[in-house]
Design a protein around this motif. Structure first.
Motif, short mmCIF file in Angstrom:
data_model
loop_
_atom_site.label_atom_id
_atom_site.label_comp_id
_atom_site.label_asym_id
_atom_site.label_seq_id
_atom_site.Cartn_x
_atom_site.Cartn_y
_atom_site.Cartn_z
N LEU A 111 0.81 -1.22 0.00
CA LEU A 111 0.00 0.00 0.00
C LEU A 111 0.84 1.27 0.00
O LEU A 111 1.96 1.29 0.52
CB LEU A 111 -0.91 0.03 1.23
CG LEU A 111 -1.86 -1.13 1.45
CD1 LEU A 111 -2.69 -0.90 2.70
CD2 LEU A 111 -2.76 -1.34 0.23
N SER A 112 0.27 2.33 -0.55
CA SER A 112 0.87 3.65 -0.45
C SER A 112 0.51 4.24 0.92
O SER A 112 -0.31 3.69 1.66
CB SER A 112 0.32 4.56 -1.55
OG SER A 112 -1.07 4.81 -1.33
N GLY A 113 1.12 5.39 1.23
CA GLY A 113 0.83 6.03 2.51
C GLY A 113 -0.63 6.40 2.66
O GLY A 113 -1.25 6.21 3.71
N GLY A 114 -1.23 6.92 1.58
CA GLY A 114 -2.64 7.29 1.64
C GLY A 114 -3.54 6.09 1.82
O GLY A 114 -4.55 6.15 2.54
N GLN A 115 -3.19 4.96 1.19
CA GLN A 115 -4.00 3.75 1.33
C GLN A 115 -3.88 3.19 2.75
O GLN A 115 -4.87 2.71 3.32
CB GLN A 115 -3.54 2.71 0.31
CG GLN A 115 -3.93 3.08 -1.11
CD GLN A 115 -3.31 2.15 -2.15
OE1 GLN A 115 -2.20 1.63 -1.95
NE2 GLN A 115 -4.00 1.95 -3.26
N ARG A 116 -2.70 3.27 3.34
CA ARG A 116 -2.55 2.81 4.72
C ARG A 116 -3.39 3.65 5.68
O ARG A 116 -3.98 3.13 6.62
CB ARG A 116 -1.07 2.87 5.14
CG ARG A 116 -0.19 1.89 4.38
CD ARG A 116 1.25 1.91 4.87
NE ARG A 116 2.10 1.11 4.00
CZ ARG A 116 3.33 0.73 4.29
NH1 ARG A 116 3.86 1.09 5.46
NH2 ARG A 116 4.04 0.00 3.46
N GLN A 117 -3.45 4.95 5.39
CA GLN A 117 -4.27 5.81 6.22
C GLN A 117 -5.73 5.42 6.13
O GLN A 117 -6.46 5.41 7.11
CB GLN A 117 -4.06 7.27 5.78
CG GLN A 117 -4.45 8.30 6.81
CD GLN A 117 -5.81 8.89 6.54
OE1 GLN A 117 -6.53 8.44 5.66
NE2 GLN A 117 -6.17 9.87 7.31
N ARG A 118 -6.18 5.05 4.93
CA ARG A 118 -7.57 4.63 4.75
C ARG A 118 -7.85 3.33 5.50
O ARG A 118 -8.93 3.17 6.06
CB ARG A 118 -7.87 4.44 3.27
CG ARG A 118 -7.82 5.71 2.45
CD ARG A 118 -8.23 5.42 1.03
NE ARG A 118 -7.82 6.49 0.13
CZ ARG A 118 -8.08 6.47 -1.18
NH1 ARG A 118 -8.70 5.44 -1.70
NH2 ARG A 118 -7.70 7.47 -1.93
N VAL A 119 -6.88 2.41 5.49
CA VAL A 119 -7.08 1.15 6.22
C VAL A 119 -7.19 1.42 7.71
O VAL A 119 -8.03 0.82 8.40
CB VAL A 119 -5.92 0.16 5.93
CG1 VAL A 119 -6.05 -1.09 6.80
CG2 VAL A 119 -5.91 -0.23 4.46
N ALA A 120 -6.36 2.32 8.23
CA ALA A 120 -6.44 2.68 9.65
C ALA A 120 -7.80 3.27 9.99
O ALA A 120 -8.40 2.97 11.03
CB ALA A 120 -5.32 3.66 10.00
N LEU A 121 -8.34 4.08 9.09
CA LEU A 121 -9.68 4.63 9.29
C LEU A 121 -10.73 3.54 9.26
O LEU A 121 -11.65 3.51 10.08
CB LEU A 121 -9.98 5.66 8.20
CG LEU A 121 -9.40 7.06 8.37
CD1 LEU A 121 -9.57 7.87 7.10
CD2 LEU A 121 -10.06 7.77 9.54
N ALA A 122 -10.60 2.62 8.29
CA ALA A 122 -11.57 1.52 8.18
C ALA A 122 -11.56 0.67 9.44
O ALA A 122 -12.62 0.24 9.92
CB ALA A 122 -11.25 0.68 6.95
N ARG A 123 -10.37 0.40 9.97
CA ARG A 123 -10.27 -0.41 11.19
C ARG A 123 -10.95 0.28 12.36
O ARG A 123 -11.65 -0.34 13.15
CB ARG A 123 -8.80 -0.68 11.53
CG ARG A 123 -8.61 -1.56 12.77
CD ARG A 123 -7.15 -1.85 13.04
NE ARG A 123 -6.40 -0.64 13.29
CZ ARG A 123 -5.07 -0.63 13.45
NH1 ARG A 123 -4.38 -1.75 13.35
NH2 ARG A 123 -4.44 0.50 13.69
N ALA A 124 -10.73 1.59 12.47
CA ALA A 124 -11.36 2.33 13.56
C ALA A 124 -12.88 2.38 13.41
O ALA A 124 -13.62 2.25 14.39
CB ALA A 124 -10.79 3.74 13.61
N MET A 125 -13.36 2.54 12.17
CA MET A 125 -14.80 2.64 11.94
C MET A 125 -15.50 1.29 12.07
O MET A 125 -16.71 1.25 12.32
CB MET A 125 -15.05 3.21 10.54
CG MET A 125 -14.58 4.65 10.35
SD MET A 125 -15.47 5.82 11.39
CE MET A 125 -17.12 5.68 10.74
N ALA A 126 -14.77 0.19 11.92
CA ALA A 126 -15.39 -1.14 11.94
C ALA A 126 -16.07 -1.44 13.27
O ALA A 126 -17.06 -2.17 13.32
CB ALA A 126 -14.35 -2.20 11.62
#
Length: 326
Positions: A111-126
């Motif tokens: 993943l790129s840096g922006g994609q990793r940030q999105r995954v971190a958001l998805a994990r928090a929102m889950a």
């Protein structure tokens, strides 16, 4: 500090101001020495982070490199003993929400840096938190990606309806994403309100100086009549709107874009001076103009054709003047 349900609040302040400490107290990572923390009317002051209806996204994302993206996103649900099929379905839903549909089997290293940030958001929102806490999550991104993610954060918050509390020291970022900005300095709230009000009509001298560039002139009230004042400044005596007693020390604040090169029916004259320095900024020219001993910053239209050494007369609309007594 009261934060409304479904609000996007940004805690803004310099390094060491206390904004991350405040975020950590909401999340349970720091214990307040005084006061209490309530979420939806429940006192959570003594609850550990895992027991609070919050989730946190950190600047370094803290993703597990040995796990797939789906398992990263589902980790919080796994800790809550949610069945595997249910948590993976939720992970897929969250990845779709952040624009990473079909990425579940990929590794973090892909993943790129922006994609990793999105995954971190998805994990928090889950885990469907009532409050999502974001500790400078965009700090490691380049400017273009940072702006893109700012827009995506706002869209995500609107779609989810969750309460977001976001920490940053970037004034432009705060103004572009916040419903309400809370300006923090030395452990105290200096100002809070909608971005336009905090920027255009700051409540304190610190807020005026910290929220973008500002021209601040010290002065003393020599005459007070109703809602009009005459103040003595380094630019001479100025008649401005405001309320203050005669003899009071005040500061007058004006944003660079509020300085005018021509008078209007409702303007005050700041005096005649000279352009000392000028830099082209694309949409405008940023100029240092000197009037006597005072250096004023002006954002002038490119079409004004200003050049270093040129004489200028500067004005300001009466309604733009902000008087501060603290």
């Amino acid at each position: 500090l009261d934060i409304r349900r479904g609000e996007f609040v940004v805690l803004l302040g310099p390094s060491g101001s206390g904004k991350t400490t405040l975020l950590n107290m909401i999340g349970g990572f720091a214990n307040p020495s005084a006061g209490q923390v309530f979420i939806d009317g429940e006192d959570v002051t003594d609850l550990p982070p895992a027991k609070r209806p919050t989730a946190t996204v950190f600047q370094d994302y803290a993703l597990f490199p040995h796990m797939s993206l789906a398992n990263n996103v589902a980790f919080g649900l796994r800790m809550r003993q949610v069945a595997k099929a249910e948590r993976l379905a939720k992970a897929a839903e969250m990845l779709k929400l952040v624009g990473l549909e079909g990425f579940g089997n990929r590794g973090v290293h892909q993943l790129s840096g922006g994609q990793r940030q999105r995954v971190a958001l998805a994990r928090a929102m889950a885990v469907e938190p009532k409050v999502l806490l974001l500790d400078e999550p965009l700090g490691a991104l380049d400017l273009a990606l940072r702006r893109q993610m700012q827009e995506e954060l706002v869209r995500l918050q609107r779609r989810s309806g969750a309460t977001f509390v976001h920490v940053t020291h970037d004034q432009e970022e705060a103004m572009s994403i916040a419903d309400r900005i809370v300006v923090v300095n030395k452990g105290r709230i200096e100002d809070m309100g909608p971005p336009d009000r905090v920027y255009l009509k700051p409540a304190s001298l610190f807020a005026a100086k910290f929220m973008g560039e500002s021209n601040v002139l010290g002065g003393r009230v020599v005459e007070s009549s109703g809602h009009d004042l005459k103040i003595e400044t380094a630019l001479g005596a100025l008649a401005v709107p405001g309320n203050a007693a005669a003899g009071a020390a005040v500061h007058m604040a004006l944003r660079p874009e509020q300085l005018l090169l021509a008078p209007t029916p409702d303007s005050i004259s700041l005096g005649h001076g000279r352009v000392e320095e000028l830099s082209f900024q694309g949409t405008h020219c940023r100029c240092h103009c000197r009037i006597g001993s005072v250096d004023l910053i002006l954002r002038a239209p490119v079409s004004a054709g200003l050049t270093p050494g040129r004489d200028v007369a500067l004005y300001a609309a009466r309604g733009d003047v902000v008087l501060l007594q603290r």
